[in-house]
Design a protein around this motif. Sequence first.
Motif, PDB file in Angstrom:
ATOM      1  N   UNK A   2       0.758  -1.227   0.066  1.00 50.27           N
ATOM      2  CA  UNK A   2      -0.159   0.114   0.129  1.00 50.27           C
ATOM      3  C   UNK A   2       0.878   1.179   0.009  1.00 50.27           C
ATOM      4  N   UNK A   3       0.354   2.364  -0.690  1.00 45.98           N
ATOM      5  CA  UNK A   3       1.280   3.437  -0.718  1.00 45.98           C
ATOM      6  C   UNK A   3       0.995   4.335   0.323  1.00 45.98           C
ATOM      7  N   UNK A   4       2.020   4.703   0.892  1.00 41.45           N
ATOM      8  CA  UNK A   4       1.775   5.778   2.207  1.00 41.45           C
ATOM      9  C   UNK A   4       1.805   7.035   1.829  1.00 41.45           C
ATOM     10  N   UNK A   5       0.935   7.700   2.534  1.00 43.27           N
ATOM     11  CA  UNK A   5       0.672   9.173   1.914  1.00 43.27           C
ATOM     12  C   UNK A   5       1.846  10.176   2.507  1.00 43.27           C
ATOM     13  N   UNK A   6       2.164  11.224   1.792  1.00 42.83           N
ATOM     14  CA  UNK A   6       3.311  12.098   2.350  1.00 42.83           C
ATOM     15  C   UNK A   6       2.300  13.518   2.635  1.00 42.83           C
ATOM     16  N   UNK A   7       1.998  13.828   3.800  1.00 41.98           N
ATOM     17  CA  UNK A   7       1.105  14.819   4.250  1.00 41.98           C
ATOM     18  C   UNK A   7       1.989  15.861   4.594  1.00 41.98           C
ATOM     19  N   UNK A   8       1.632  17.373   4.304  1.00 41.58           N
ATOM     20  CA  UNK A   8       2.261  18.389   4.414  1.00 41.58           C
ATOM     21  C   UNK A   8       1.586  19.682   4.973  1.00 41.58           C
ATOM     22  N   UNK A   9       2.055  20.342   5.639  1.00 42.00           N
ATOM     23  CA  UNK A   9       1.214  21.730   6.058  1.00 42.00           C
ATOM     24  C   UNK A   9       1.693  22.840   5.225  1.00 42.00           C
ATOM     25  N   UNK A  10       0.862  23.507   4.344  1.00 44.34           N
ATOM     26  CA  UNK A  10       1.554  24.777   3.634  1.00 44.34           C
ATOM     27  C   UNK A  10       1.055  26.060   4.167  1.00 44.34           C
ATOM     28  N   UNK A  11       1.872  26.772   3.838  1.00 41.17           N
ATOM     29  CA  UNK A  11       1.769  28.358   4.479  1.00 41.17           C
ATOM     30  C   UNK A  11       0.844  29.087   3.790  1.00 41.17           C
ATOM     31  N   UNK A  12       0.494  28.911   2.500  1.00 44.64           N
ATOM     32  CA  UNK A  12      -0.163  29.741   1.487  1.00 44.64           C
ATOM     33  C   UNK A  12      -0.321  28.818   0.308  1.00 44.64           C
ATOM     34  N   UNK A  13      -1.246  29.292  -0.628  1.00 49.27           N
ATOM     35  CA  UNK A  13      -1.593  28.704  -1.888  1.00 49.27           C
ATOM     36  C   UNK A  13      -0.267  28.505  -2.581  1.00 49.27           C
ATOM     37  N   UNK A  14       0.359  29.630  -2.460  1.00 48.27           N
ATOM     38  CA  UNK A  14       1.649  29.709  -3.573  1.00 48.27           C
ATOM     39  C   UNK A  14       2.732  28.660  -3.104  1.00 48.27           C
TER      40      UNK A  14
END
Length: 309
Positions: A2-14
């Motif tokens: 199963x593929x593991x998801x890489x989750x990140x917290x962005x600071x903005x749309x850019x």
Amino acid sequence: MKKTELLVTPASIDHMEDLIEAGADAFLVGEQFYGLRLAGEFTVEDIEVATGLAKEHNKKIYVAMNGLYHNDKVDFLAPYMEKLQQIGVDGIVFGDPSVIIARREANVTIPLHWNTEQTATNYFTANYWGKRGATRAVLARELSLDEIVEIKENAEVQVEVQVHGMTCMFQSKRSLLGNYFLFNDKVMEVENRAKNKNMFLHDNERSNKYPIFEDTNGTHIFSPNDMCMIDELDEFLDAEIDSLKIDGILHDPAYVTKVTSYYRQAIDTYGESRAAYKAIKKELLQQIEQIQPSLRPLDTGFFFKETVY
């Protein structure tokens, strides 16, 4: 596998656009009124733009509703989730049971990710919330690697683990810094304090500096070190952990983007060959060490019980 998801917290749309290029699979966004300790402030309008961008690139958007709500906020929960459903977000991160009730009353069907920061410490509790609508448990940062693997083996819901970034050690609903400055006739606006990334509590005995900031949810104090597990990812991937999170709070967006690209390389290389990952993991760690801010030493958090704060 199963593929593991890489989750990140962005600071903005850019920033989110840069993170897509760097290889992130999913993003956690939100606004202070509903969510805690966010890397950036995303209004409903921003979330709509972010969701469109995510769908365009086959990525996922999760919205933070992990605040602890007093009576004055509960009436806002259902209308907010109705908007999120219209937008088409992929998940809601929650810690307060009021979110479950409001979601049910609003006939919202967005999947729930249970995240109470400290109390997701065993598979019985994860499965308890799974029976009440949660599809994922965001595990506490204080768990050892062995404990995480055992939870994954017995959990009936997805499991998410943070593998990089700061750990929140303390939160108070009170504006502790603001009250102190007010007491000393030095009034500081909450917004100014929230944007200030250079305030620390000093622990001279341990030679540690604890980042501290305030937002509308109160005061937050973070660990003196950043956890970094890029050279230990095979343990998580072997266990088929569903989601690995990079928390970018209080970090420069360019740093978070670069770190994301390294973790993408690590996960993809492991997918090709465990031996290939082992051959590059030390180099990837060295690359992160080269860009790591001097005030934020790296450690392995509580995964091997080395951390003492």
